[in-house]
Design an enzyme around this catalytic site. Structure first.
Site, PDB file in Angstrom:
ATOM      1  N   ASP A   1       2.055   7.155   1.603  1.00 46.80           N
ATOM      2  CA  ASP A   1       2.362   5.871   0.962  1.00 46.80           C
ATOM      3  C   ASP A   1       1.394   5.426  -0.124  1.00 46.80           C
ATOM      4  O   ASP A   1       1.743   4.565  -0.924  1.00 46.80           O
ATOM      5  CB  ASP A   1       2.473   4.771   2.024  1.00 46.80           C
ATOM      6  CG  ASP A   1       3.616   3.810   1.735  1.00 46.80           C
ATOM      7  OD1 ASP A   1       4.439   4.124   0.865  1.00 46.80           O
ATOM      8  OD2 ASP A   1       3.686   2.753   2.371  1.00 46.80           O
TER       9      ASP A   1
ATOM     10  N   HIS B   1      -3.784   1.045   2.240  1.00 46.94           N
ATOM     11  CA  HIS B   1      -3.234   1.092   0.883  1.00 46.94           C
ATOM     12  C   HIS B   1      -2.480  -0.178   0.492  1.00 46.94           C
ATOM     13  O   HIS B   1      -1.960  -0.256  -0.635  1.00 46.94           O
ATOM     14  CB  HIS B   1      -2.325   2.319   0.734  1.00 46.94           C
ATOM     15  CG  HIS B   1      -1.190   2.355   1.703  1.00 46.94           C
ATOM     16  ND1 HIS B   1      -1.287   2.969   2.933  1.00 46.94           N
ATOM     17  CD2 HIS B   1       0.061   1.858   1.642  1.00 46.94           C
ATOM     18  CE1 HIS B   1      -0.134   2.846   3.575  1.00 46.94           C
ATOM     19  NE2 HIS B   1       0.701   2.169   2.811  1.00 46.94           N
TER      20      HIS B   1
END
Length: 857
Positions: free
Chosen positions: A65, A313
């Site tokens: 991701d 993230h």
């Protein structure tokens, strides 16, 4: 519950269930520092091993991701014993080229220093990480289930098998072997896992029943794992004697489409990025001091966990909602207070105190609020977390009096007062506290390696000892051997003299207007009608606020929301640019992205260099990608790269570098230029990705961000006190990452100065980790690292031998066992997959370079 745990462990032991990645979070790879990455992997992997045993040790990384991928991440993974990395997000042009060349599976050399030792199998997932179209069987999906009963009017078994065959045929044309990995999932799925497994079972059974083929080749559909896939690809390339494509750079920047360039998040939420770096600088001393005291502060603690989560993230990136960001901050601050308490009790124990020293710290010193220094007299303990002696200029907010500072031996220490960079009364208006009127500077000389010194402060006169600021034209400021010159007409910087070199350097504050529909927390896209950054103009106010013997400062004001202090220290190899941006004026109702741009006369031809997560340096070139053809639809954002600690320029022997105090986006868009993005205030959320705009509110007003750039320059070869400029820059970056920490105490500490080492480490060796090992108070985790790359300095880049048998005063080493980098796998138990493909760099093939290169270990 006990039965379920037993079942999970059984599946793990049988290889039927595999843990991937295993870190505390799936970390970002652009805005993170390698020390925090290592720590959060160590934390996550230890928790897994304690719960599930060593068969659960992850062998592959699942970084599906993050928005681009760093070379240092790949290097760290190999040193942790990983065999592979799987990811989904990289540039659309790179993906198109790799699909056309069947190189979606590749070998990635993660380190220019470790060479082939750092080869990592890398696989780009075909359809990111979601289900193939039409084959999502979760309750949130509307895809039809597979019906195997031929008597049912909804019978579709054979048709669904044929549809899946078509998907296999489509994906397989892009990969180099006869194996492909098909993911079945997505965000927030497997809420009805039984539905998924029933339908996948029917898929597998259908392939056996109907035996479909692709070009007369049989198809074998099986449940598998990323590790099994990696092994299958490895065996195939060995059997067929084929070579995988080799990647040696990184996957930045990531562009999703021609206009969606994910380079804005390199800077988004700048104060959040700084808080993480600030918290890490406390975490490391906490681990050190508690270990030295023998009072375990296990890494499974509030601050370690909070910083581990912050690597995510959608955390350190600034791509979360504001409420989520505040929750991250709350956890970090709670952990920092807890850490100070542990340090206090540990130092009390070391010093033989029967009561707690009750050490305190001031987390709001950067906005001139500190109850501990708002007194007639106070005492500080300055702790140096580096395993070598260092000196540091200390700044403390104080009242506007005359002060006496006394060092450990009773000697009077020179000090002087200066003005705060800004009036921070808006903070106290919101949360309380007293904003102090002055900042006191002094130099803490020769702080002991992994040790401390005590300093006392006394008010000796109510009258101020600070000099009055000189308002107006300032043509030169600094000391005889290090100074800056200004343009008297514009008030802007004109040149810098340092390290025996004078270089023409100008600096401007500027901003981009964000494109209304395409700039958000992730992406950066300037308004196409006004592509280049807009200058804030000349400096409207210049004040010489400090002309002392230790530090000299000029304050420059462009706007009431854009200010900086250029600060020169008497004995430092850098010039500090202490900037404040905000609250940004948005009266024109446009998104504003503020940058600073340094311009030199160096001829760089579009070439510049950035660090990779604070470790190795990577070559960059404007409008160029090493592995695919670059197109310049977005000439600014498409040339932005993550800058975690350093961006630099070279022209022959001349070198210019900027060291940052947090992750920022940066580039060199014109020859001889460096620009860094400082702050972003956006009025739109393109596509509704986050659900709110990146318009930060702090203390009841638009965000004010404060930070520092440390600018240095010189001749790249030996000089600079017997060092190359690369070695100088490494030293600055390390000293700024782990600055001495200031603790306040009201106790009379009898030992005014001491080191907890019997000997300090060499200047090129860093004590990366010293912490107690959970579950066994007699074990500690120790990491040493060589801080230089193998070609950065002819003297300091050499291999170093360190005798650690008597390194610590309070720790006796009886035995030692070497582990892989994440400390979950003993070195003698690590067996990474060996690839038949031999990859040698030019340097590796040379007979002069057969020694093992330096690297984090």
């Amino acid at each position: 519950m006990k039965r379920k745990k037993s079942q999970v462990r059984q599946l793990i032991d049988q290889g039927r269930l595999e843990i991937v990645n295993g870190a505390w979070s799936m970390n970002d790879e652009a805005a993170v520092h390698y020390q925090s990455t290592i720590d959060q992997y160590t934390l996550g992997l230890r928790v897994i091993e304690d719960a599930l045993g060593k068969c659960a040790r992850p062998r592959v990384s699942w970084q599906i991701d993050p928005f681009g991928h760093s070379r240092e991440q790949a290097s760290l993974l190999t040193q942790m014993g990983m065999d592979a990395i799987f990811f989904a997000r990289f540039d659309y042009r790179d993906i198109a080229k790799r699909r056309s060349e069947k190189t979606m599976d590749m070998l990635w050399t993660g380190s220019a220093n470790l060479g082939s030792e750092s080869n990592l199998f890398a696989s780009g997932l075909y359809h990111q990480y979601n289900c193939p179209a039409g084959f999502c069987f979760d309750i949130k999906c509307n895809d039809p289930p597979i019906i195997t009963n031929p008597n049912s009017p909804e019978y579709n078994w054979e048709n669904r098998i044929n549809e899946f065959v078509n998907f296999i045929k489509e994906q397989s044309q892009f990969y180099p072997t006869s194996h492909i990995l098909i993911t079945l999932g997505d965000d927030f799925q497997w809420k009805a896992a039984h539905n998924g497994y029933i339908n996948v079972d029917r898929l597998i059974e259908g392939f056996k029943k109907f035996n479909p083929k692709i070009e007369d080749k049989e198809i074998n559909v099986i449940y598998s794992t990323p590790s099994c896939y990696t092994k299958a690809v490895r065996d195939y390339v060995e059997e067929k004697n084929i070579a995988l494509d080799v990647k040696t750079d990184d996957f930045f920047p990531f562009s999703y489409t021609t206009v969606s360039v994910f380079t804005g998040y390199y800077t988004s939420r700048p104060t959040s990025k700084r808080l993480e770096r600030f918290a890490n600088s406390l975490l490391q001393p906490t681990k050190q001091i508690t270990t030295i005291a023998g009072k375990p502060y296990y890494f499974n603690n509030t601050l370690s966990q909070a910083i581990g989560v912050m690597q995510h993230h959608d955390a350190i990136t600034g791509t979360e909602k504001a409420a989520v960001e505040k929750n991250y901050h709350k956890a970090i601050i709670k952990g920092m207070h807890e850490a100070v308490s542990y340090i206090s009790s540990s130092l009390s124990s070391i010093l033989g105190f029967s009561t707690d020293l009750n050490l305190r710290t001031c987390l709001l010193s950067n906005v001139s609020i500190c109850d501990e220094s708002d007194k007639d007299e106070f005492t500080i303990l300055v702790y140096n977390p580096l395993a070598r002696t260092t000196s540091h200029y200390i700044q403390i907010p104080v009242n506007d009096w005359t002060w006496k500072v006394t060092g450990p031996s009773g000697e009077e220490v020179e000090n002087h007062l200066t003005e705060p960079i800004k009036d921070f009364s808006y903070v106290s208006n919101d949360i309380g506290g007293h904003v102090l009127k002055k900042v006191l500077f002094f130099r803490a000389e020769n702080l002991p390696a992994l040790g401390y010194k005590i300093y006392k402060f006394q008010k000796i006169n109510s009258a101020s000892s600070s000099a009055k600021g000189k308002v107006g034209s300032v043509d030169q400021m600094g000391f005889s051997d290090r100074y800056v010159n200004f343009d008297l007409t514009t008030g802007l910087l004109k040149s810098i003299t340092i390290n025996d070199v004078t270089m023409a350097v100008s600096q401007k504050m500027m901003f981009y207007k964000g494109w209304p529909s395409d700039s958000n927390a992730y992406t950066f896209r300037p308004d196409s009608n006004e592509r280049d950054a807009i200058e804030l103009g000349d400096v409207v106010n210049t004040v010489l606020i400090n002309d002392g013997n230790l530090v000299r400062e000029v304050k420059q004001v462009w706007k009431n929301w854009a200010t900086q202090i250029i600060r020169i220290y008497k004995e430092e190899d850098f010039i500090e640019f202490d900037w404040v941006v905000g609250p940004i004026d948005q009266s024109d109702d446009v998104s504003i992205e503020v940058i600073t741009r340094y311009t030199t006369e160096l001829n760089t031809d579009g070439v510049f260099y950035t660090d990779s997560n604070g470790r190795e340096i990577i070559y960059r070139k404007k409008d160029f990608r090493p592995t695919y053809e670059y197109t310049d639809e977005e000439p600014q954002s498409g040339n932005y790269y993550p800058v975690d600690t350093k961006i630099l320029l070279k022209d022959g022997e001349e070198q210019f570098a900027v060291i940052t105090d947090r992750a920022e986006g940066g580039s060199s868009l014109h020859s001889g230029e460096v620009e860094l993005m400082l702050s972003r205030n956006l009025l739109h959320d393109e596509g509704g990705i986050i659900g709110e705009t990146l318009r930060e509110i702090e203390y009841q007003q638009l965000l004010v961000a404060r930070g520092s750039h440390f600018v240095t320059l010189g001749m790249s070869s030996l000089g600079n006190g017997g060092r190359t400029m690369a070695a100088v820059e490494r030293d600055i970056a390390q000293r700024k990452l782990l600055q001495p920490w200031i603790f306040y105490t009201s106790e009379d500490i009898p030992v005014k100065e001491q080191s907890f080492l019997n000997k300090e480490l060499p200047n090129n060796v860093h004590l990366l980790t010293l912490e107690n090992w959970i579950g066994d108070e007699n074990k500690i985790l120790l990491r040493l690292e060589h801080i230089l790359e193998k070609d950065e300095d002819p003297n300091l880049s050499k291999e170093v031998e360190v005798d650690i048998s008597d390194l610590f005063k309070t720790i006796t080493i009886k035995s030692m066992k070497e582990y892989m980098l994440a400390a979950n796998t003993p070195l003698d138990e690590s067996v990474r997959l060996k690839w038949p493909q031999i990859i040698e760099t030019e340097e590796e093939s040379s007979p002069l370079n057969k020694k093992k290169p330096n690297g984090t270990r």
